[in-house]
Design a protein around this motif. Sequence first.
Motif, PDB file in Angstrom:
ATOM      1  N   PHE A 159      -1.026  44.791  48.715  1.00  0.00           N
ATOM      2  CA  PHE A 159      -1.247  46.106  49.324  1.00  0.00           C
ATOM      3  C   PHE A 159       0.065  46.875  49.367  1.00  0.00           C
ATOM      4  CE2 PHE A 159      -0.085  43.380  52.829  1.00  0.00           C
ATOM      5  CZ  PHE A 159       0.755  44.155  53.597  1.00  0.00           C
ATOM      6  N   VAL A 160      -0.058  48.174  49.255  1.00  0.00           N
ATOM      7  CA  VAL A 160       1.113  49.047  49.354  1.00  0.00           C
ATOM      8  C   VAL A 160       0.765  50.169  50.335  1.00  0.00           C
ATOM      9  CG1 VAL A 160       0.401  50.153  47.177  1.00  0.00           C
ATOM     10  CG2 VAL A 160       2.657  50.605  48.063  1.00  0.00           C
ATOM     11  N   ILE A 161       1.682  50.438  51.239  1.00  0.00           N
ATOM     12  CA  ILE A 161       1.437  51.425  52.301  1.00  0.00           C
ATOM     13  C   ILE A 161       2.312  52.645  52.043  1.00  0.00           C
ATOM     14  CG2 ILE A 161       1.492  51.801  54.823  1.00  0.00           C
ATOM     15  CD1 ILE A 161      -0.196  49.410  54.452  1.00  0.00           C
ATOM     16  N   GLY A 162       1.726  53.819  52.164  1.00  0.00           N
ATOM     17  CA  GLY A 162       2.488  55.065  52.028  1.00  0.00           C
ATOM     18  C   GLY A 162       3.291  55.345  53.295  1.00  0.00           C
ATOM     19  N   GLU A 163       3.795  56.546  53.390  1.00  0.00           N
ATOM     20  CA  GLU A 163       4.614  56.915  54.545  1.00  0.00           C
ATOM     21  C   GLU A 163       3.758  56.905  55.815  1.00  0.00           C
ATOM     22  OE1 GLU A 163       6.862  60.837  56.029  1.00  0.00           O
ATOM     23  OE2 GLU A 163       6.745  60.615  53.843  1.00  0.00           O
ATOM     24  N   TRP A 164       4.231  56.205  56.854  1.00  0.00           N
ATOM     25  CA  TRP A 164       3.493  56.195  58.125  1.00  0.00           C
ATOM     26  C   TRP A 164       3.513  57.591  58.727  1.00  0.00           C
ATOM     27  CZ3 TRP A 164       0.219  52.527  58.909  1.00  0.00           C
ATOM     28  CH2 TRP A 164       0.480  51.228  58.475  1.00  0.00           C
ATOM     29  N   LYS A 165       2.350  58.040  59.189  1.00  0.00           N
ATOM     30  CA  LYS A 165       2.219  59.401  59.737  1.00  0.00           C
ATOM     31  C   LYS A 165       1.731  59.337  61.174  1.00  0.00           C
ATOM     32  CE  LYS A 165       2.275  61.566  55.568  1.00  0.00           C
ATOM     33  NZ  LYS A 165       3.193  62.587  55.128  1.00  0.00           N
ATOM     34  N   GLU A 166       2.065  60.385  61.921  1.00  0.00           N
ATOM     35  CA  GLU A 166       1.621  60.448  63.313  1.00  0.00           C
ATOM     36  C   GLU A 166       0.112  60.635  63.394  1.00  0.00           C
ATOM     37  OE1 GLU A 166       3.802  63.431  65.365  1.00  0.00           O
ATOM     38  OE2 GLU A 166       5.715  62.427  64.956  1.00  0.00           O
ATOM     39  N   LEU A 167      -0.431  60.261  64.554  1.00  0.00           N
ATOM     40  CA  LEU A 167      -1.886  60.340  64.726  1.00  0.00           C
ATOM     41  C   LEU A 167      -2.424  61.763  64.734  1.00  0.00           C
ATOM     42  CD1 LEU A 167      -2.845  57.550  67.253  1.00  0.00           C
ATOM     43  CD2 LEU A 167      -2.345  57.456  64.835  1.00  0.00           C
ATOM     44  N   SER A 168      -1.518  62.731  64.861  1.00  0.00           N
ATOM     45  CA  SER A 168      -1.978  64.124  64.802  1.00  0.00           C
ATOM     46  C   SER A 168      -2.496  64.442  63.396  1.00  0.00           C
ATOM     47  CB  SER A 168      -0.848  65.076  65.197  1.00  0.00           C
ATOM     48  OG  SER A 168       0.290  64.789  64.414  1.00  0.00           O
ATOM     49  N   ASN A 169      -2.164  63.597  62.415  1.00  0.00           N
ATOM     50  CA  ASN A 169      -2.729  63.761  61.070  1.00  0.00           C
ATOM     51  C   ASN A 169      -4.116  63.154  61.056  1.00  0.00           C
ATOM     52  OD1 ASN A 169      -0.392  64.700  59.185  1.00  0.00           O
ATOM     53  ND2 ASN A 169       0.469  63.218  60.615  1.00  0.00           N
ATOM     54  N   LYS A 170      -5.094  63.998  60.822  1.00  0.00           N
ATOM     55  CA  LYS A 170      -6.485  63.534  60.937  1.00  0.00           C
ATOM     56  C   LYS A 170      -6.846  62.582  59.796  1.00  0.00           C
ATOM     57  CE  LYS A 170     -10.003  66.716  59.445  1.00  0.00           C
ATOM     58  NZ  LYS A 170     -11.427  66.764  59.486  1.00  0.00           N
ATOM     59  N   ILE A 171      -7.603  61.549  60.138  1.00  0.00           N
ATOM     60  CA  ILE A 171      -8.053  60.600  59.104  1.00  0.00           C
ATOM     61  C   ILE A 171      -9.571  60.617  58.928  1.00  0.00           C
ATOM     62  CG2 ILE A 171      -6.075  59.040  59.350  1.00  0.00           C
ATOM     63  CD1 ILE A 171      -8.090  57.116  60.827  1.00  0.00           C
ATOM     64  N   THR A 172     -10.274  61.356  59.800  1.00  0.00           N
ATOM     65  CA  THR A 172     -11.733  61.444  59.642  1.00  0.00           C
ATOM     66  C   THR A 172     -12.065  62.600  58.710  1.00  0.00           C
ATOM     67  OG1 THR A 172     -11.772  62.815  61.625  1.00  0.00           O
ATOM     68  CG2 THR A 172     -12.337  60.498  61.900  1.00  0.00           C
TER      69      THR A 172
END
Length: 253
Positions: A159-172
């Motif tokens: 697995f490779v993970i991109g840049e971690w983002k704050e929760l204010s970035n919507k994922i739904t």
Amino acid sequence: MNYNKIAEKLDNAAINQEAIDQISLETSFNLEQSYAIQSISMARRYIRGEHRVGLKMGFTSKAKMEQMGVHDLIWGRLTSNMKITQGESIELNEFIHPRAEPEIAFLLNDKELSDLNVDTVKEKVSSVAIAIEIIDSRYKNFKFSLEDVIADNCSSAGFVIGEWKELSNKITDIPIALKIDGETIHAGNSNAIMGNPWESLVAALRLAKENGEYLGEGDIILAGAATPAEYLKENQLIEAEATGLGSVSFKTK
Ligand code: OOG
Ligand code: MG
């Protein structure tokens, strides 16, 4: 049934990159037994020095269930050896028949992880990211029953993970895609993951607790792919992209 023997067979298949026959063709076993085999085969890895870095959920979308012909939620362990760095070039001959799929990743920040719902679970997460999972079934032709795939740690291989983002970035309800050499191969919507990707995290934490897998700060959870997976070939650029989360990539050689 000899759990140790089956776990050893699966572990060796991964080490030697040699696919094996489905276990279920010879032995019938149930879900509880398949998770027991998974934990024995993972223990073999831990003894060799790998450590668990999180969990992955599987078959959380219809797209994946239909592609693989399996229709129940599954979970497996992610280990330190599975980590790939953004931009890295991976050797395809270290795998059997690898496939890639776009994922959403959660980074946990808490040790108290009980009885959560889609709202309260957010308090347990410090950040979210776009990710790519490499799955590499240890079974011939990537074919398996539900029990087979669970025993095989849910095909987990990288697995490779991109840049971690704050929760204010919507994922739904965000578009998510897998691209190869710049071309979109599979595209979907994040809500294909259980109607809401946060539901996958709620389920992951519940299953972890029920199974005595203690998760905490720094652990990673993969929500499960929203699109089908794609076989990898040499000299490709593999990229996952989700609106608002950016993109992540690796190469093959
Ligand atoms: C099993 C793993 C499923 C997902 O995201 O649904 C999975 C497989 O497809 O081989 O990782
Ligand atoms: Mg996956």
